[in-house]
Motif scaffolding. Structure first.
Motif, PDB file in Angstrom:
ATOM      1  N   MET A   1      17.749 -21.724 -22.065  1.00 37.47           N
ATOM      2  CA  MET A   1      18.504 -20.486 -22.179  1.00 37.47           C
ATOM      3  C   MET A   1      18.140 -19.827 -23.507  1.00 37.47           C
ATOM      4  O   MET A   1      18.081 -20.489 -24.536  1.00 37.47           O
ATOM      5  CB  MET A   1      20.009 -20.783 -22.121  1.00 37.47           C
ATOM      6  N   LYS A   2      17.903 -18.538 -23.466  1.00 38.33           N
ATOM      7  CA  LYS A   2      17.577 -17.771 -24.663  1.00 38.33           C
ATOM      8  C   LYS A   2      18.771 -16.880 -24.976  1.00 38.33           C
ATOM      9  O   LYS A   2      19.162 -16.043 -24.172  1.00 38.33           O
ATOM     10  CB  LYS A   2      16.333 -16.925 -24.429  1.00 38.33           C
ATOM     11  N   LEU A   3      19.365 -17.068 -26.159  1.00 31.92           N
ATOM     12  CA  LEU A   3      20.531 -16.287 -26.542  1.00 31.92           C
ATOM     13  C   LEU A   3      20.135 -14.954 -27.153  1.00 31.92           C
ATOM     14  O   LEU A   3      19.241 -14.898 -27.996  1.00 31.92           O
ATOM     15  CB  LEU A   3      21.395 -17.052 -27.535  1.00 31.92           C
ATOM     16  N   PRO A   4      20.805 -13.882 -26.751  1.00 30.47           N
ATOM     17  CA  PRO A   4      20.522 -12.564 -27.323  1.00 30.47           C
ATOM     18  C   PRO A   4      21.253 -12.368 -28.650  1.00 30.47           C
ATOM     19  O   PRO A   4      22.174 -13.131 -28.987  1.00 30.47           O
ATOM     20  CB  PRO A   4      21.052 -11.599 -26.262  1.00 30.47           C
ATOM     21  N   PRO A   5      20.873 -11.349 -29.410  1.00 30.49           N
ATOM     22  CA  PRO A   5      21.568 -11.051 -30.667  1.00 30.49           C
ATOM     23  C   PRO A   5      23.071 -10.869 -30.419  1.00 30.49           C
ATOM     24  O   PRO A   5      23.491 -10.360 -29.384  1.00 30.49           O
ATOM     25  CB  PRO A   5      20.930  -9.734 -31.120  1.00 30.49           C
ATOM     26  N   GLY A   6      23.859 -11.302 -31.392  1.00 27.45           N
ATOM     27  CA  GLY A   6      25.309 -11.182 -31.297  1.00 27.45           C
ATOM     28  C   GLY A   6      25.983 -12.415 -30.719  1.00 27.45           C
ATOM     29  O   GLY A   6      27.201 -12.459 -30.601  1.00 27.45           O
ATOM     30  N   ALA A   7      25.216 -13.439 -30.353  1.00 36.26           N
ATOM     31  CA  ALA A   7      25.779 -14.623 -29.707  1.00 36.26           C
ATOM     32  C   ALA A   7      26.818 -15.336 -30.578  1.00 36.26           C
ATOM     33  O   ALA A   7      27.787 -15.885 -30.057  1.00 36.26           O
ATOM     34  CB  ALA A   7      24.667 -15.596 -29.319  1.00 36.26           C
ATOM     35  N   THR A   8      26.633 -15.303 -31.887  1.00 38.63           N
ATOM     36  CA  THR A   8      27.584 -15.983 -32.768  1.00 38.63           C
ATOM     37  C   THR A   8      28.844 -15.160 -33.012  1.00 38.63           C
ATOM     38  O   THR A   8      29.822 -15.664 -33.547  1.00 38.63           O
ATOM     39  CB  THR A   8      26.951 -16.270 -34.147  1.00 38.63           C
ATOM     40  N   GLY A   9      28.798 -13.886 -32.633  1.00 33.82           N
ATOM     41  CA  GLY A   9      29.905 -12.984 -32.936  1.00 33.82           C
ATOM     42  C   GLY A   9      29.676 -12.228 -34.236  1.00 33.82           C
ATOM     43  O   GLY A   9      30.383 -11.283 -34.552  1.00 33.82           O
ATOM     44  N   PHE A  10      28.660 -12.630 -34.995  1.00 36.46           N
ATOM     45  CA  PHE A  10      28.303 -11.938 -36.239  1.00 36.46           C
ATOM     46  C   PHE A  10      27.178 -10.958 -35.942  1.00 36.46           C
ATOM     47  O   PHE A  10      26.324 -11.214 -35.103  1.00 36.46           O
ATOM     48  CB  PHE A  10      27.841 -12.938 -37.308  1.00 36.46           C
ATOM     49  N   ASN A  11      27.172  -9.847 -36.656  1.00 32.11           N
ATOM     50  CA  ASN A  11      26.132  -8.827 -36.515  1.00 32.11           C
ATOM     51  C   ASN A  11      25.922  -8.415 -35.057  1.00 32.11           C
ATOM     52  O   ASN A  11      24.803  -8.442 -34.554  1.00 32.11           O
ATOM     53  CB  ASN A  11      24.807  -9.312 -37.120  1.00 32.11           C
ATOM     54  N   PRO A  12      27.000  -8.018 -34.368  1.00 30.21           N
ATOM     55  CA  PRO A  12      26.836  -7.626 -32.968  1.00 30.21           C
ATOM     56  C   PRO A  12      25.995  -6.362 -32.849  1.00 30.21           C
ATOM     57  O   PRO A  12      25.981  -5.531 -33.751  1.00 30.21           O
ATOM     58  CB  PRO A  12      28.265  -7.365 -32.493  1.00 30.21           C
ATOM     59  N   PRO A  13      25.283  -6.222 -31.734  1.00 32.33           N
ATOM     60  CA  PRO A  13      24.507  -5.009 -31.538  1.00 32.33           C
ATOM     61  C   PRO A  13      25.445  -3.804 -31.435  1.00 32.33           C
ATOM     62  O   PRO A  13      26.584  -3.951 -30.988  1.00 32.33           O
ATOM     63  CB  PRO A  13      23.771  -5.255 -30.220  1.00 32.33           C
ATOM     64  N   PRO A  14      24.996  -2.627 -31.852  1.00 31.27           N
ATOM     65  CA  PRO A  14      25.853  -1.440 -31.790  1.00 31.27           C
ATOM     66  C   PRO A  14      26.344  -1.173 -30.369  1.00 31.27           C
ATOM     67  O   PRO A  14      25.586  -1.288 -29.415  1.00 31.27           O
ATOM     68  CB  PRO A  14      24.947  -0.304 -32.273  1.00 31.27           C
ATOM     69  N   GLY A  15      27.629  -0.831 -30.265  1.00 29.51           N
ATOM     70  CA  GLY A  15      28.211  -0.490 -28.970  1.00 29.51           C
ATOM     71  C   GLY A  15      28.352  -1.654 -28.020  1.00 29.51           C
ATOM     72  O   GLY A  15      28.632  -1.468 -26.846  1.00 29.51           O
ATOM     73  N   GLY A  16      28.183  -2.869 -28.528  1.00 30.70           N
ATOM     74  CA  GLY A  16      28.199  -4.035 -27.655  1.00 30.70           C
ATOM     75  C   GLY A  16      29.534  -4.734 -27.535  1.00 30.70           C
ATOM     76  O   GLY A  16      29.610  -5.782 -26.926  1.00 30.70           O
ATOM     77  N   GLN A  17      30.591  -4.175 -28.116  1.00 29.61           N
ATOM     78  CA  GLN A  17      31.889  -4.855 -28.079  1.00 29.61           C
ATOM     79  C   GLN A  17      32.558  -4.700 -26.717  1.00 29.61           C
ATOM     80  O   GLN A  17      32.649  -3.600 -26.182  1.00 29.61           O
ATOM     81  CB  GLN A  17      32.819  -4.288 -29.159  1.00 29.61           C
ATOM     82  N   ALA A  18      33.030  -5.796 -26.151  1.00 30.68           N
ATOM     83  CA  ALA A  18      33.776  -5.757 -24.895  1.00 30.68           C
ATOM     84  C   ALA A  18      35.173  -5.209 -25.161  1.00 30.68           C
ATOM     85  O   ALA A  18      35.810  -5.570 -26.147  1.00 30.68           O
ATOM     86  CB  ALA A  18      33.872  -7.156 -24.305  1.00 30.68           C
ATOM     87  N   ASP A  19      35.658  -4.332 -24.300  1.00 30.85           N
ATOM     88  CA  ASP A  19      36.983  -3.741 -24.439  1.00 30.85           C
ATOM     89  C   ASP A  19      38.028  -4.746 -23.967  1.00 30.85           C
ATOM     90  O   ASP A  19      38.043  -5.115 -22.793  1.00 30.85           O
ATOM     91  CB  ASP A  19      37.057  -2.458 -23.614  1.00 30.85           C
ATOM     92  N   PRO A  20      38.907  -5.199 -24.862  1.00 31.84           N
ATOM     93  CA  PRO A  20      39.904  -6.194 -24.457  1.00 31.84           C
ATOM     94  C   PRO A  20      40.870  -5.667 -23.397  1.00 31.84           C
ATOM     95  O   PRO A  20      41.388  -6.434 -22.592  1.00 31.84           O
ATOM     96  CB  PRO A  20      40.630  -6.546 -25.752  1.00 31.84           C
ATOM     97  N   ARG A  21      41.086  -4.357 -23.347  1.00 30.17           N
ATOM     98  CA  ARG A  21      41.985  -3.802 -22.316  1.00 30.17           C
ATOM     99  C   ARG A  21      41.362  -3.914 -20.928  1.00 30.17           C
ATOM    100  O   ARG A  21      42.056  -4.222 -19.949  1.00 30.17           O
ATOM    101  CB  ARG A  21      42.338  -2.356 -22.647  1.00 30.17           C
ATOM    102  N   VAL A  22      40.067  -3.670 -20.844  1.00 30.51           N
ATOM    103  CA  VAL A  22      39.372  -3.810 -19.558  1.00 30.51           C
ATOM    104  C   VAL A  22      39.407  -5.276 -19.116  1.00 30.51           C
ATOM    105  O   VAL A  22      39.695  -5.587 -17.956  1.00 30.51           O
ATOM    106  CB  VAL A  22      37.918  -3.293 -19.652  1.00 30.51           C
ATOM    107  N   PHE A  23      39.138  -6.170 -20.051  1.00 26.39           N
ATOM    108  CA  PHE A  23      39.172  -7.603 -19.760  1.00 26.39           C
ATOM    109  C   PHE A  23      40.565  -8.031 -19.305  1.00 26.39           C
ATOM    110  O   PHE A  23      40.715  -8.757 -18.322  1.00 26.39           O
ATOM    111  CB  PHE A  23      38.728  -8.390 -20.994  1.00 26.39           C
ATOM    112  N   ALA A  24      41.599  -7.552 -19.978  1.00 23.50           N
ATOM    113  CA  ALA A  24      42.973  -7.887 -19.589  1.00 23.50           C
ATOM    114  C   ALA A  24      43.271  -7.378 -18.183  1.00 23.50           C
ATOM    115  O   ALA A  24      43.908  -8.076 -17.378  1.00 23.50           O
ATOM    116  CB  ALA A  24      43.971  -7.315 -20.593  1.00 23.50           C
ATOM    117  N   GLY A  25      42.796  -6.189 -17.858  1.00 23.49           N
ATOM    118  CA  GLY A  25      42.998  -5.645 -16.517  1.00 23.49           C
ATOM    119  C   GLY A  25      42.337  -6.504 -15.450  1.00 23.49           C
ATOM    120  O   GLY A  25      42.918  -6.763 -14.393  1.00 23.49           O
ATOM    121  N   ILE A  26      41.125  -6.953 -15.731  1.00 19.75           N
ATOM    122  CA  ILE A  26      40.421  -7.839 -14.804  1.00 19.75           C
ATOM    123  C   ILE A  26      41.216  -9.131 -14.616  1.00 19.75           C
ATOM    124  O   ILE A  26      41.369  -9.633 -13.501  1.00 19.75           O
ATOM    125  CB  ILE A  26      38.989  -8.130 -15.314  1.00 19.75           C
TER     126      ILE A  26
END
Length: 149
Positions: A1-26
């Motif tokens: 498995m090859k991990l993409p940038p942001g895997a550690t939670g540090f230095n996430p790629p721009p615009g890559g944050q998951a919306d917690p409200r969308v996740f909560a809705g799911i």
């Protein structure tokens, strides 16, 4: 498995944050599909590197973890406030219900226990490598779902 940038939670790629409200809705839809309810929603904040939704049924409580930047989900035993220990569990019914509502990949305990030595980290930036060297995660799960500060 090859991990993409942001895997550690540090230095996430721009615009890559998951919306917690969308996740909560799911998770609300998923909980109903398995005759359960959402007991709590905890957005990631600075740490941990994941959002948490606790789903409660008559039989059990389970924490659904959504990585903040990567489309990855894991299940864990809920823990007490202040406890950062993550104990991963499998929940096939919940996994089946959640995959119908999202493109995020649900990881199994077996996948999460993959030794980090078997994971390709070449795409991570130097800042993420520094965090890995400092915190010394042993498994994929410890790297992806962490409370590093």
């Amino acid at each position: 498995m090859k991990l993409p940038p942001g895997a550690t939670g540090f230095n996430p790629p721009p615009g890559g944050q998951a919306d917690p409200r969308v996740f909560a809705g799911i998770c609300h839809h998923t909980a109903r599909a398995i005759d359960a309810t959402v007991a709590s929603v905890t957005p990631a904040g600075v740490t941990p590197s994941f959002h948490t939704v606790t789903i409660a049924s008559v039989q059990q409580h389970i924490a659904v973890l959504r990585h903040t930047t990567l489309p990855l989900i894991a299940f864990a035993r809920p823990h007490a406030n202040g406890d950062v220990t993550v104990t991963f569990v499998d929940h096939p019914d919940l996994a089946a219900a959640i995959t119908h509502l999202t493109d995020a990949q649900v990881l199994t305990v077996n996948q999460l226990q993959t030794p980090l030595a078997q994971i390709d980290l070449s795409l991570l930036d130097p800042g993420e490598h520094h965090q890995i060297d400092y915190w010394k995660p042993i498994t994929l799960g410890e790297l992806l779902f962490n409370s590093w500060d």
